[in-house]
Design an enzyme around this catalytic site. Structure first.
Site, PDB file in Angstrom:
ATOM      1  N   TRP A 178       0.824  -1.211   0.000  1.00 42.21           N
ATOM      2  CA  TRP A 178       0.000   0.000   0.000  1.00 42.21           C
ATOM      3  C   TRP A 178       0.856   1.259   0.000  1.00 42.21           C
ATOM      4  O   TRP A 178       0.487   2.262  -0.599  1.00 42.21           O
ATOM      5  CB  TRP A 178      -0.987  -0.031   1.157  1.00 42.21           C
TER       6      TRP A 178
ATOM      7  N   LYS B 149     -12.421  -1.849   6.572  1.00 46.82           N
ATOM      8  CA  LYS B 149     -11.652  -2.743   7.427  1.00 46.82           C
ATOM      9  C   LYS B 149     -12.077  -2.606   8.892  1.00 46.82           C
ATOM     10  O   LYS B 149     -12.502  -3.569   9.505  1.00 46.82           O
ATOM     11  CB  LYS B 149     -10.157  -2.476   7.253  1.00 46.82           C
TER      12      LYS B 149
ATOM     13  N   ASP C  28      -1.691   6.904   6.160  1.00 49.34           N
ATOM     14  CA  ASP C  28      -2.756   6.034   5.683  1.00 49.34           C
ATOM     15  C   ASP C  28      -3.033   5.038   6.798  1.00 49.34           C
ATOM     16  O   ASP C  28      -2.237   4.132   7.051  1.00 49.34           O
ATOM     17  CB  ASP C  28      -2.306   5.318   4.408  1.00 49.34           C
TER      18      ASP C  28
END
Length: 360
Positions: A102, A196, A172
């Site tokens: 990511w 999530k 993030d």
């Protein structure tokens, strides 16, 4: 109906109490005569839902008054571009820390808008570690420094906020937001996709310090300007109303559990149990350095990789699903976000022990 324990990395499990409440309110929210998904985002009913969700997350994360809380579309991936477009403020260089898949995606997008300087990378260790902060090469003249606080694929997590001097810090937090306590005031921007730890996909929570709003890069589309969304209360266009509503229910649920501190204590117990089961076995292994291990995403391998298919099949029969590791890593991966109850982790540990007993 028989619900399983869902170890998916995302979209992930949602607290059962949240699903039940949404079920009860599906046809009619309170006395409105309609479902939330049918409401006008401009109407008083939905505005009350939106305002409560913001108030609850501000309380849960202790968000200072000089920060805007935005509920945006496009998930965290859109934030990969929105961050540099809004935070460059005439500068050309940005700093990024590369700790996995990511991080790499965020870096790729940032390179479109800025001169990206990699301040640190764990690629040489196949992303099984987090580089020591005192080894980072941080340019204090860059617009900001970005890092990914938890990498879902590699299973590495920052267990403290990196001290990088006076440069604005951007994180993030898609896979560990609301799983542990963070000092929001140490960040310029925090962003996280919803699917999530906050419920559904289709929405991202973005927390931005006020002074970083209003300086979007010239020529940027209006939808990419934080100011437009802040000025419109996250309703610059029609938002993802039902996802927003469900996210609000998750915030209520976290408060009912005792808040983030209580959730964090539970997450510590869950992770410690599962890591102990792996570490105390010669049959299973986790590749991540001890100090960098994630509480949220726990990858593990079997001593005999040929047994992986059988492991997944028997796990599914036991009501334990979505345990296959990411294709880039292989093996297994248990994602144990806030909504995964301890009983689910206990059931997985029990199954793992029985599998080892019969197959080792």
């Amino acid at each position: 109906m028989s619900r399983v324990y869902n170890f998916s990395a995302g979209p992930a499990a949602v607290p059962v109490d949240v699903l039940k409440k949404a079920q009860q309110e599906m046809l009619e929210w309170h006395d409105s005569g309609m479902s939330v998904m049918e409401m006008s985002h401009r109407g008083k009913d939905f505005i009350s839902i939106a305002e409560k969700a913001e108030a609850d997350v501000r309380e849960l994360m202790n968000v200072p008054e000089n920060y805007k809380v935005l509920f945006l579309q496009g998930g965290a991936t859109t934030q990969f571009s929105m961050v540099p477009m809004n935070l460059l403020r005439g500068k050309e260089k940005t700093c990024y820390v590369n700790t996995g898949a990511w991080s790499k995606k965020a870096i790729k997008e940032a390179k479109i808008h800025s001169n990206v300087h990699i301040s640190a990378s764990s690629e040489s260790t196949n992303f099984t570690t987090i580089p020591a902060v005192d080894s980072w090469d941080v340019d204090q003249n860059a617009a900001y420094l970005h890092y990914t606080s938890n990498e879902t694929i590699g299973g590495v997590e920052f267990h403290s906020i990196p001290d990088v001097g006076d440069i604005d810090l951007v994180a993030d937090m898609s896979s560990n937001i609301l799983s542990r306590e963070f000092d929001v005031s140490k960040f310029g921007v925090i962003y996280a996709g919803g699917q999530k730890n906050m419920g559904p996909s289709g929405i991202a929570l973005t927390i931005v310090r006020d002074d970083l709003i209003g300086n979007v890069k010239a020529g940027s589309p209006s939808m990419m300007d934080y100011k437009n969304h802040a000025d419109a209360g996250s309703m610059f266009n029609t938002p993802a109303t039902y996802s927003w509503y469900l996210m609000g229910l998750v915030f209520e649920w976290i408060k009912e559990q005792g808040g983030v501190s209580a959730i964090e204590a539970q997450n510590v117990r869950k992770a410690e149990k599962l890591y102990a089961a792996i570490d105390n076995s010669d049959f299973y292994a986790n590749p991540v350095e001890l100090t960098s291990r994630s509480r949220m995403n726990i990858p593990f391998t079997l001593a005999n990789a040929e047994l992986e298919g059988l492991f997944l099949s028997e796990a599914k029969s036991a009501g334990l699903v979505t345990l296959k590791g990411h294709r880039s890593v292989g093996g297994m991966r248990a994602s144990i976000y806030n909504a995964m109850p301890e009983e689910g982790v206990d059931a997985l540990i029990s199954m793992m022990a029985e599998f080892e007993r019969t197959k080792a």
